[in-house]
Design a protein around this motif. Structure first.
Motif, PDB file in Angstrom:
ATOM      1  N   SER A  73       0.969  -1.115  -0.132  1.00 31.53           N
ATOM      2  CA  SER A  73       0.059   0.051   0.212  1.00 31.53           C
ATOM      3  C   SER A  73       0.631   1.441  -0.155  1.00 31.53           C
ATOM      4  O   SER A  73       1.962   1.388   0.586  1.00 31.53           O
ATOM      5  CB  SER A  73      -1.223  -0.164   1.108  1.00 31.53           C
ATOM      6  N   ARG A  74       0.540   2.346  -0.337  1.00 35.38           N
ATOM      7  CA  ARG A  74       1.004   3.866  -0.564  1.00 35.38           C
ATOM      8  C   ARG A  74       0.148   4.176   0.791  1.00 35.38           C
ATOM      9  O   ARG A  74      -0.537   4.048   1.827  1.00 35.38           O
ATOM     10  CB  ARG A  74       0.565   4.837  -1.416  1.00 35.38           C
ATOM     11  N   THR A  75       1.349   5.105   2.023  1.00 36.92           N
ATOM     12  CA  THR A  75       0.296   6.016   2.475  1.00 36.92           C
ATOM     13  C   THR A  75      -0.400   6.517   3.113  1.00 36.92           C
ATOM     14  O   THR A  75      -0.389   7.500   1.760  1.00 36.92           O
ATOM     15  CB  THR A  75       1.610   6.497   3.356  1.00 36.92           C
ATOM     16  N   GLY A  76      -2.007   6.115   3.171  1.00 40.08           N
ATOM     17  CA  GLY A  76      -2.395   7.286   2.665  1.00 40.08           C
ATOM     18  C   GLY A  76      -4.240   6.556   2.231  1.00 40.08           C
ATOM     19  O   GLY A  76      -3.863   4.988   2.743  1.00 40.08           O
ATOM     20  N   PRO A  77      -5.008   7.054   2.329  1.00 38.40           N
ATOM     21  CA  PRO A  77      -6.380   6.227   2.081  1.00 38.40           C
ATOM     22  C   PRO A  77      -6.515   5.619   0.548  1.00 38.40           C
ATOM     23  O   PRO A  77      -7.235   5.832   0.130  1.00 38.40           O
ATOM     24  CB  PRO A  77      -7.663   7.566   1.968  1.00 38.40           C
ATOM     25  N   TYR A  78      -5.181   4.671   0.493  1.00 40.27           N
ATOM     26  CA  TYR A  78      -5.758   4.230  -1.301  1.00 40.27           C
ATOM     27  C   TYR A  78      -5.880   2.460  -1.164  1.00 40.27           C
ATOM     28  O   TYR A  78      -5.756   2.318  -1.671  1.00 40.27           O
ATOM     29  CB  TYR A  78      -3.621   4.556  -1.477  1.00 40.27           C
ATOM     30  N   GLY A  79      -6.116   1.689   0.017  1.00 37.68           N
ATOM     31  CA  GLY A  79      -6.167   0.860   0.153  1.00 37.68           C
ATOM     32  C   GLY A  79      -5.018  -0.152  -0.377  1.00 37.68           C
ATOM     33  O   GLY A  79      -3.428   0.336  -0.468  1.00 37.68           O
ATOM     34  N   TYR A  80      -5.199  -1.280  -0.121  1.00 41.86           N
ATOM     35  CA  TYR A  80      -4.446  -2.599  -0.005  1.00 41.86           C
ATOM     36  C   TYR A  80      -4.269  -2.852  -0.890  1.00 41.86           C
ATOM     37  O   TYR A  80      -5.535  -4.355  -1.329  1.00 41.86           O
ATOM     38  CB  TYR A  80      -3.824  -2.827   1.370  1.00 41.86           C
ATOM     39  N   THR A  81      -3.285  -3.747  -1.463  1.00 41.72           N
ATOM     40  CA  THR A  81      -3.462  -4.358  -3.331  1.00 41.72           C
ATOM     41  C   THR A  81      -2.942  -5.985  -2.140  1.00 41.72           C
ATOM     42  O   THR A  81      -2.457  -6.055  -1.863  1.00 41.72           O
ATOM     43  CB  THR A  81      -3.115  -3.784  -4.108  1.00 41.72           C
ATOM     44  N   PHE A  82      -3.795  -6.560  -2.872  1.00 42.23           N
ATOM     45  CA  PHE A  82      -3.247  -8.308  -2.256  1.00 42.23           C
ATOM     46  C   PHE A  82      -2.535  -8.840  -3.525  1.00 42.23           C
ATOM     47  O   PHE A  82      -3.041  -8.426  -4.777  1.00 42.23           O
ATOM     48  CB  PHE A  82      -4.254  -9.211  -1.646  1.00 42.23           C
ATOM     49  N   GLY A  83      -1.724  -9.823  -3.077  1.00 42.79           N
ATOM     50  CA  GLY A  83      -0.566 -10.941  -3.927  1.00 42.79           C
ATOM     51  C   GLY A  83      -1.819 -11.911  -4.362  1.00 42.79           C
ATOM     52  O   GLY A  83      -2.924 -12.464  -3.383  1.00 42.79           O
ATOM     53  N   SER A  84      -1.484 -13.037  -4.715  1.00 42.10           N
ATOM     54  CA  SER A  84      -2.718 -14.133  -5.119  1.00 42.10           C
ATOM     55  C   SER A  84      -1.987 -15.188  -4.388  1.00 42.10           C
ATOM     56  O   SER A  84      -2.997 -16.269  -4.027  1.00 42.10           O
ATOM     57  CB  SER A  84      -2.655 -14.966  -6.809  1.00 42.10           C
ATOM     58  N   GLY A  85      -0.851 -14.784  -2.939  1.00 40.96           N
ATOM     59  CA  GLY A  85      -1.023 -15.660  -2.352  1.00 40.96           C
ATOM     60  C   GLY A  85      -0.205 -17.039  -3.081  1.00 40.96           C
ATOM     61  O   GLY A  85       0.376 -17.403  -3.992  1.00 40.96           O
ATOM     62  N   THR A  86       0.611 -17.782  -2.000  1.00 42.59           N
ATOM     63  CA  THR A  86       1.768 -18.642  -1.881  1.00 42.59           C
ATOM     64  C   THR A  86       1.475 -19.620  -0.888  1.00 42.59           C
ATOM     65  O   THR A  86       1.267 -19.571   0.115  1.00 42.59           O
ATOM     66  CB  THR A  86       3.473 -18.805  -1.574  1.00 42.59           C
ATOM     67  N   ARG A  87       1.361 -20.827  -1.909  1.00 43.33           N
ATOM     68  CA  ARG A  87       0.221 -22.423  -1.542  1.00 43.33           C
ATOM     69  C   ARG A  87       1.742 -22.859  -0.867  1.00 43.33           C
ATOM     70  O   ARG A  87       2.218 -24.313  -1.645  1.00 43.33           O
ATOM     71  CB  ARG A  87      -0.981 -22.722  -1.568  1.00 43.33           C
TER      72      ARG A  87
END
Lengths: 116, 113
Positions: free
Chosen positions: B95-109
């Protein structure tokens, strides 16, 4: 400390009927709340977020959620379910509030099943 | 913009072996987070980087886990030696600092056998 509780681990609806996924939160100050969705074998996708602006938040794919401080709830709704809505949904609170730099606290997840 | 990328998508290792997971955040995102979901449990925070510094590592389960973020760009999470209970899905977010939200990756199983 913040926490979220998703009241149903599994919800089943018929296609075309309304969806309600329930979430209660606990926070010592005005929280930032989110709903994320995870489709099978996909990453977490943001559906919508509440950051102390309008209490009714509209998200993607026809979903919306209403922040009710008096009830400490942030339920997710959709007027008409589609087969593609079948997924796992997470209610999330941010410890960092509106700055979006703190860690996220996840609910246990609700699996939505949509029957034809 | 490119999303958050995680490598590998799946990993199966034997107990006692070492595994390294990698996360490439969105360019310009100073904040990088690691989360984990073990079977049947909720997604739990592991740690938070701001650029190359560990801001919060309160969620790291024990000293078998080591996270680094080289030059404030990509991050690695090494598990050494892996135990059966380490199996789960490891998510990275930025995320960027500020009201921009978080972006997730697809994950590692990760599966430890």
């Amino acid at each position: 400390a913040q926490s979220v509780t998703q009241l149903d681990s599994h919800v089943s609806v018929s296609e075309g009927t309304p969806v309600l996924l329930r979430c209660n939160y606990s926070s010592s100050y005005s929280p930032s709340l989110f709903w994320y969705v995870q489709h099978p074998n996909k990453g977490l996708q943001l559906l919508l977020k509440y950051t102390s602006a309008a209490t009714l938040v509209k998200g993607i794919n026809g979903f919306e959620a209403e922040f009710k401080k008096s009830e400490t709830s942030f339920h997710l709704t959709k007027p008409s379910a589609h087969m593609s809505d079948a997924a796992e949904y997470f209610c999330v609170v941010s410890e960092g509030g509106s700055s979006n730099t703190g860690k996220l606290i996840f609910g246990q997840g609700t699996t939505l099943q949509v029957k034809p | 913009e490119a999303g958050v990328t995680q490598f590998p998508s799946h990993s199966v290792i034997e107990k006692g072996q070492t595994v390294t997971l990698r996360c490439d955040p969105i360019s310009g995102h100073d904040n990088l987070y690691w989360y984990r979901r073990v079977m049947g449990k909720e997604i739990k925070f592991l740690l938070h980087f701001v650029k190359e510094s560990k801001q919060d590592e309160s969620g790291m389960p024990n000293n078998r886990f080591l996270a680094e973020r080289t030059g404030g760009t990509y991050s690695t999470l090494k598990v050494q030696p892996a135990e059966l209970e380490d199996s789960g899905v490891y998510f990275c977010a930025s995320s960027r600092t500020g009201p921009y939200g978080y972006t997730f990756g697809s994950g590692t199983r990760l599966t430890v056998v």
